[in-house]
Design a protein around this motif. Structure first.
Motif, PDB file in Angstrom:
ATOM      1  N   LEU A   1     -36.652 -16.156  -1.013  1.00 53.53           N
ATOM      2  CA  LEU A   1     -35.785 -16.773  -2.010  1.00 53.53           C
ATOM      3  C   LEU A   1     -35.307 -18.131  -1.510  1.00 53.53           C
ATOM      4  O   LEU A   1     -35.066 -18.307  -0.315  1.00 53.53           O
ATOM      5  CB  LEU A   1     -34.563 -15.884  -2.269  1.00 53.53           C
ATOM      6  CG  LEU A   1     -34.819 -14.564  -2.967  1.00 53.53           C
ATOM      7  CD1 LEU A   1     -33.530 -13.759  -3.027  1.00 53.53           C
ATOM      8  CD2 LEU A   1     -35.344 -14.796  -4.364  1.00 53.53           C
ATOM      9  N   PRO A   2     -35.125 -19.090  -2.413  1.00 54.08           N
ATOM     10  CA  PRO A   2     -34.562 -20.367  -1.996  1.00 54.08           C
ATOM     11  C   PRO A   2     -33.119 -20.163  -1.545  1.00 54.08           C
ATOM     12  O   PRO A   2     -32.431 -19.281  -2.050  1.00 54.08           O
ATOM     13  CB  PRO A   2     -34.642 -21.228  -3.257  1.00 54.08           C
ATOM     14  CG  PRO A   2     -34.760 -20.261  -4.382  1.00 54.08           C
ATOM     15  CD  PRO A   2     -35.396 -19.024  -3.832  1.00 54.08           C
ATOM     16  N   ARG A   3     -32.678 -20.943  -0.587  1.00 52.74           N
ATOM     17  CA  ARG A   3     -31.311 -20.808  -0.061  1.00 52.74           C
ATOM     18  C   ARG A   3     -30.392 -21.931  -0.521  1.00 52.74           C
ATOM     19  O   ARG A   3     -29.188 -21.831  -0.411  1.00 52.74           O
ATOM     20  CB  ARG A   3     -31.330 -20.762   1.455  1.00 52.74           C
ATOM     21  CG  ARG A   3     -32.043 -19.539   1.962  1.00 52.74           C
ATOM     22  CD  ARG A   3     -32.079 -19.544   3.461  1.00 52.74           C
ATOM     23  NE  ARG A   3     -32.905 -18.454   3.906  1.00 52.74           N
ATOM     24  CZ  ARG A   3     -32.428 -17.389   4.518  1.00 52.74           C
ATOM     25  NH1 ARG A   3     -31.165 -17.282   4.767  1.00 52.74           N
ATOM     26  NH2 ARG A   3     -33.240 -16.429   4.884  1.00 52.74           N
ATOM     27  N   ASN A   4     -30.990 -23.023  -1.000  1.00 52.10           N
ATOM     28  CA  ASN A   4     -30.163 -24.111  -1.497  1.00 52.10           C
ATOM     29  C   ASN A   4     -30.946 -24.960  -2.485  1.00 52.10           C
ATOM     30  O   ASN A   4     -32.150 -24.834  -2.617  1.00 52.10           O
ATOM     31  CB  ASN A   4     -29.625 -24.972  -0.357  1.00 52.10           C
ATOM     32  CG  ASN A   4     -30.716 -25.705   0.389  1.00 52.10           C
ATOM     33  OD1 ASN A   4     -31.715 -26.123  -0.176  1.00 52.10           O
ATOM     34  ND2 ASN A   4     -30.544 -25.870   1.681  1.00 52.10           N
ATOM     35  N   VAL A   5     -30.212 -25.797  -3.168  1.00 56.57           N
ATOM     36  CA  VAL A   5     -30.769 -26.784  -4.085  1.00 56.57           C
ATOM     37  C   VAL A   5     -30.249 -28.124  -3.598  1.00 56.57           C
ATOM     38  O   VAL A   5     -29.027 -28.296  -3.477  1.00 56.57           O
ATOM     39  CB  VAL A   5     -30.297 -26.518  -5.534  1.00 56.57           C
ATOM     40  CG1 VAL A   5     -30.824 -27.559  -6.479  1.00 56.57           C
ATOM     41  CG2 VAL A   5     -30.683 -25.133  -5.980  1.00 56.57           C
TER      42      VAL A   5
ATOM     43  N   GLY B   1     -31.143 -15.451 -11.536  1.00 58.59           N
ATOM     44  CA  GLY B   1     -30.616 -14.244 -10.911  1.00 58.59           C
ATOM     45  C   GLY B   1     -29.793 -14.497  -9.660  1.00 58.59           C
ATOM     46  O   GLY B   1     -29.185 -13.578  -9.127  1.00 58.59           O
ATOM     47  N   LEU B   2     -29.761 -15.736  -9.191  1.00 60.92           N
ATOM     48  CA  LEU B   2     -28.964 -16.068  -8.014  1.00 60.92           C
ATOM     49  C   LEU B   2     -27.664 -16.719  -8.450  1.00 60.92           C
ATOM     50  O   LEU B   2     -27.511 -17.137  -9.598  1.00 60.92           O
ATOM     51  CB  LEU B   2     -29.738 -17.020  -7.099  1.00 60.92           C
ATOM     52  CG  LEU B   2     -31.042 -16.475  -6.528  1.00 60.92           C
ATOM     53  CD1 LEU B   2     -31.772 -17.554  -5.744  1.00 60.92           C
ATOM     54  CD2 LEU B   2     -30.774 -15.260  -5.649  1.00 60.92           C
ATOM     55  N   LEU B   3     -26.719 -16.820  -7.535  1.00 59.61           N
ATOM     56  CA  LEU B   3     -25.457 -17.491  -7.794  1.00 59.61           C
ATOM     57  C   LEU B   3     -25.470 -18.806  -7.041  1.00 59.61           C
ATOM     58  O   LEU B   3     -25.697 -18.833  -5.824  1.00 59.61           O
ATOM     59  CB  LEU B   3     -24.280 -16.630  -7.327  1.00 59.61           C
ATOM     60  CG  LEU B   3     -22.913 -17.266  -7.551  1.00 59.61           C
ATOM     61  CD1 LEU B   3     -22.550 -17.205  -9.028  1.00 59.61           C
ATOM     62  CD2 LEU B   3     -21.853 -16.564  -6.726  1.00 59.61           C
ATOM     63  N   ALA B   4     -25.241 -19.902  -7.755  1.00 57.13           N
ATOM     64  CA  ALA B   4     -25.175 -21.228  -7.144  1.00 57.13           C
ATOM     65  C   ALA B   4     -23.720 -21.575  -6.879  1.00 57.13           C
ATOM     66  O   ALA B   4     -22.851 -21.307  -7.707  1.00 57.13           O
ATOM     67  CB  ALA B   4     -25.806 -22.258  -8.070  1.00 57.13           C
ATOM     68  N   VAL B   5     -23.453 -22.163  -5.722  1.00 57.08           N
ATOM     69  CA  VAL B   5     -22.099 -22.533  -5.329  1.00 57.08           C
ATOM     70  C   VAL B   5     -22.123 -23.980  -4.859  1.00 57.08           C
ATOM     71  O   VAL B   5     -22.953 -24.353  -4.040  1.00 57.08           O
ATOM     72  CB  VAL B   5     -21.575 -21.620  -4.184  1.00 57.08           C
ATOM     73  CG1 VAL B   5     -20.164 -22.006  -3.788  1.00 57.08           C
ATOM     74  CG2 VAL B   5     -21.634 -20.161  -4.591  1.00 57.08           C
ATOM     75  N   ARG B   6     -21.201 -24.797  -5.401  1.00 55.36           N
ATOM     76  CA  ARG B   6     -21.131 -26.204  -4.999  1.00 55.36           C
ATOM     77  C   ARG B   6     -19.687 -26.620  -4.762  1.00 55.36           C
ATOM     78  O   ARG B   6     -18.745 -25.966  -5.206  1.00 55.36           O
ATOM     79  CB  ARG B   6     -21.773 -27.105  -6.047  1.00 55.36           C
ATOM     80  CG  ARG B   6     -20.963 -27.236  -7.318  1.00 55.36           C
ATOM     81  CD  ARG B   6     -21.627 -28.170  -8.299  1.00 55.36           C
ATOM     82  NE  ARG B   6     -20.815 -28.314  -9.513  1.00 55.36           N
ATOM     83  CZ  ARG B   6     -21.176 -29.002 -10.563  1.00 55.36           C
ATOM     84  NH1 ARG B   6     -22.353 -29.610 -10.582  1.00 55.36           N
ATOM     85  NH2 ARG B   6     -20.392 -29.092 -11.616  1.00 55.36           N
ATOM     86  N   ASP B   7     -19.525 -27.737  -4.084  1.00 57.78           N
ATOM     87  CA  ASP B   7     -18.220 -28.328  -3.800  1.00 57.78           C
ATOM     88  C   ASP B   7     -17.777 -29.118  -5.025  1.00 57.78           C
ATOM     89  O   ASP B   7     -18.487 -30.015  -5.480  1.00 57.78           O
ATOM     90  CB  ASP B   7     -18.358 -29.254  -2.584  1.00 57.78           C
ATOM     91  CG  ASP B   7     -17.060 -29.887  -2.147  1.00 57.78           C
ATOM     92  OD1 ASP B   7     -16.055 -29.819  -2.879  1.00 57.78           O
ATOM     93  OD2 ASP B   7     -17.048 -30.478  -1.055  1.00 57.78           O
TER      94      ASP B   7
ATOM     95  N   LEU C   1     -25.459 -24.182  -2.683  1.00 57.75           N
ATOM     96  CA  LEU C   1     -25.977 -23.040  -1.928  1.00 57.75           C
ATOM     97  C   LEU C   1     -26.283 -21.924  -2.911  1.00 57.75           C
ATOM     98  O   LEU C   1     -25.621 -21.777  -3.933  1.00 57.75           O
ATOM     99  CB  LEU C   1     -24.945 -22.567  -0.909  1.00 57.75           C
ATOM    100  CG  LEU C   1     -24.561 -23.580   0.168  1.00 57.75           C
ATOM    101  CD1 LEU C   1     -23.446 -23.015   1.041  1.00 57.75           C
ATOM    102  CD2 LEU C   1     -25.762 -23.948   0.997  1.00 57.75           C
ATOM    103  N   LEU C   2     -27.283 -21.131  -2.588  1.00 58.08           N
ATOM    104  CA  LEU C   2     -27.702 -20.043  -3.468  1.00 58.08           C
ATOM    105  C   LEU C   2     -27.507 -18.701  -2.777  1.00 58.08           C
ATOM    106  O   LEU C   2     -27.865 -18.542  -1.607  1.00 58.08           O
ATOM    107  CB  LEU C   2     -29.168 -20.214  -3.855  1.00 58.08           C
ATOM    108  CG  LEU C   2     -29.478 -21.500  -4.609  1.00 58.08           C
ATOM    109  CD1 LEU C   2     -30.981 -21.718  -4.689  1.00 58.08           C
ATOM    110  CD2 LEU C   2     -28.876 -21.468  -6.000  1.00 58.08           C
TER     111      LEU C   2
END
Length: 74
Positions: A4-8, A44-50, A59-60
């Protein structure tokens, strides 16, 4: 099996998502925002940003990983 990707690199690459700000935010833009991509490789992943850098990286996390992380903060 593909990892799975870990970040964008740029959260603007996540199209058609609705970013939600933490309920603990004071309005001073010093919190995190989350979004749930519905399509593409991030579905299906959760993205989190500042929140201070909305065009910056995200981050995923899997739903279980994020739930475990936030549970340890309480």
């Amino acid at each position: 099996m593909t990892a799975l990707p870990r970040n964008v690199p740029a959260s603007t690459d996540l199209h058609d998502v609705r970013w939600l700000r933490s309920s603990y935010s004071t309005g001073a833009n010093n919190c995190v925002e989350t979004a749930r991509p519905r399509s593409g490789p991030w579905a299906g992943l959760l993205a989190v940003r500042d929140s201070k850098n909305p065009a910056g990286p995200a981050l995923l996390f899997s739903a279980g990983s994020w739930a475990g992380f936030t549970a340890t903060l309480h």
